[in-house]
Write a protein that holds these residues in place. Structure first.
Motif, PDB file in Angstrom:
ATOM      1  N   HIS A   1      -1.932  -3.223  -1.894  1.00 17.52           N
ATOM      2  CA  HIS A   1      -1.756  -2.711  -3.267  1.00 17.52           C
ATOM      3  C   HIS A   1      -2.683  -1.529  -3.564  1.00 17.52           C
ATOM      4  CE1 HIS A   1       0.816  -6.117  -4.416  1.00 17.52           C
ATOM      5  NE2 HIS A   1       0.017  -6.827  -3.645  1.00 17.52           N
ATOM      6  N   THR A   2      -2.970  -0.728  -2.553  1.00 14.84           N
ATOM      7  CA  THR A   2      -3.868   0.420  -2.697  1.00 14.84           C
ATOM      8  C   THR A   2      -3.096   1.699  -2.406  1.00 14.84           C
ATOM      9  OG1 THR A   2      -5.740  -0.920  -1.945  1.00 14.84           O
ATOM     10  CG2 THR A   2      -5.998   1.446  -1.801  1.00 14.84           C
ATOM     11  N   THR A   3      -3.442   2.767  -3.128  1.00 14.13           N
ATOM     12  CA  THR A   3      -2.897   4.089  -2.845  1.00 14.13           C
ATOM     13  C   THR A   3      -4.008   4.943  -2.262  1.00 14.13           C
ATOM     14  OG1 THR A   3      -1.286   3.950  -4.633  1.00 14.13           O
ATOM     15  CG2 THR A   3      -1.823   6.158  -3.836  1.00 14.13           C
ATOM     16  N   VAL A   4      -3.715   5.608  -1.122  1.00 14.76           N
ATOM     17  CA  VAL A   4      -4.687   6.510  -0.515  1.00 14.76           C
ATOM     18  C   VAL A   4      -4.052   7.879  -0.322  1.00 14.76           C
ATOM     19  CG1 VAL A   4      -5.992   4.659   0.625  1.00 14.76           C
ATOM     20  CG2 VAL A   4      -4.152   5.803   1.862  1.00 14.76           C
TER      21      VAL A   4
ATOM     22  N   VAL B   1      -6.131   0.119   5.309  1.00 12.29           N
ATOM     23  CA  VAL B   1      -5.882   0.304   3.875  1.00 12.29           C
ATOM     24  C   VAL B   1      -5.609  -1.065   3.270  1.00 12.29           C
ATOM     25  CG1 VAL B   1      -4.358   1.383   2.177  1.00 12.29           C
ATOM     26  CG2 VAL B   1      -4.936   2.612   4.297  1.00 12.29           C
ATOM     27  N   GLU B   2      -6.321  -1.382   2.201  1.00 15.38           N
ATOM     28  CA  GLU B   2      -6.178  -2.677   1.537  1.00 15.38           C
ATOM     29  C   GLU B   2      -4.797  -2.803   0.880  1.00 15.38           C
ATOM     30  OE1 GLU B   2      -8.372  -5.258   1.503  1.00 15.38           O
ATOM     31  OE2 GLU B   2      -9.546  -4.072   2.928  1.00 15.38           O
TER      32      GLU B   2
ATOM     33  N   LYS C   1      -6.832   5.840  -7.908  1.00 11.76           N
ATOM     34  CA  LYS C   1      -6.210   4.981  -8.919  1.00 11.76           C
ATOM     35  C   LYS C   1      -5.056   5.759  -9.539  1.00 11.76           C
ATOM     36  CE  LYS C   1      -9.399   1.835  -8.507  1.00 11.76           C
ATOM     37  NZ  LYS C   1      -9.169   0.654  -7.731  1.00 11.76           N
TER      38      LYS C   1
ATOM     39  N   ARG D   1      -8.444   8.527   1.206  1.00  7.42           N
ATOM     40  CA  ARG D   1      -9.346   7.774   0.333  1.00  7.42           C
ATOM     41  C   ARG D   1      -8.554   7.180  -0.812  1.00  7.42           C
ATOM     42  NH1 ARG D   1     -13.924   8.945   2.675  1.00  7.42           N
ATOM     43  NH2 ARG D   1     -14.698  11.016   3.067  1.00  7.42           N
ATOM     44  N   GLU D   2      -9.019   6.032  -1.298  1.00  6.19           N
ATOM     45  CA  GLU D   2      -8.328   5.341  -2.381  1.00  6.19           C
ATOM     46  C   GLU D   2      -8.372   6.160  -3.668  1.00  6.19           C
ATOM     47  OE1 GLU D   2      -8.361   1.149  -4.854  1.00  6.19           O
ATOM     48  OE2 GLU D   2      -9.768   1.391  -3.193  1.00  6.19           O
TER      49      GLU D   2
ATOM     50  N   ALA E   1       0.850  -1.197   0.000  1.00  2.97           N
ATOM     51  CA  ALA E   1       0.000   0.000   0.000  1.00  2.97           C
ATOM     52  C   ALA E   1       0.884   1.244   0.000  1.00  2.97           C
ATOM     53  CB  ALA E   1      -0.916   0.007   1.215  1.00  2.97           C
TER      54      ALA E   1
END
Length: 149
Positions: free
Chosen positions: A136-139, A133-134, A148, A145-146, A121
């Motif tokens: 492989h996610t960017t916040v 935060v999940e 893309k 907030r996530e 992440a």
């Protein structure tokens, strides 16, 4: 290498780890191998830091925080471990916060207690992370907030 102007009370420091000047590492902290703890950091007792972790200047890692392997913690990242802090009133147990393998946290981000930041992440600079935060996610943002990318 432990800089002579640091106060490292722990003997649980891995091989090839650097701890720079003006750091305090309390006696029960565990820090893995090949880490870099930059100047002006504090690491409390109930802390586990894995291998190959970079902690930039001005970071405090409080009781209840685990940082797994290959994590980057940017300058002045703020961790918290008490949702309802009051002077001289302590919880029975601090909430656990876990930063999973290969996660990166940008400068000046704030991580609230009890959060899990998933593997790989990315937390954007200045973000306020209020929930887990999940992987492989960017916040980014406040609250984080996530996005893309």
């Amino acid at each position: 290498m432990i800089h002579n102007l640091s106060d490292v009370q722990s003997s649980n420091i891995g091989y090839n780890t650097n701890i720079w000047q003006f750091c305090v590492v309390l006696a029960k902290a565990v820090i893995g191998e090949n880490c870099n703890v930059c100047s002006h950091c504090l690491i409390e007792n109930d802390v586990i830091i894995g291998d190959n972790v970079t902690i930039k200047s001005g970071v405090q890692i409080w009781d209840g925080i685990t940082i797994e392997d290959n994590v980057f913690i940017g300058p002045n990242v703020t961790f918290t471990n008490d949702k309802t802090p009051r002077s001289k009133i302590y919880p029975e147990k601090f909430l656990k916060t876990i930063i999973r393998n290969n996660a990166s946290i940008g400068a000046n981000a704030t991580i609230l207690p009890g959060v899990i930041v998933g593997e790989f992440a990315m937390i954007g600079a200045g973000s306020v992370v209020t929930k887990s935060v999940e992987p492989h996610t960017t916040v980014i943002g406040n609250p984080a907030r996530e996005v893309k990318i």
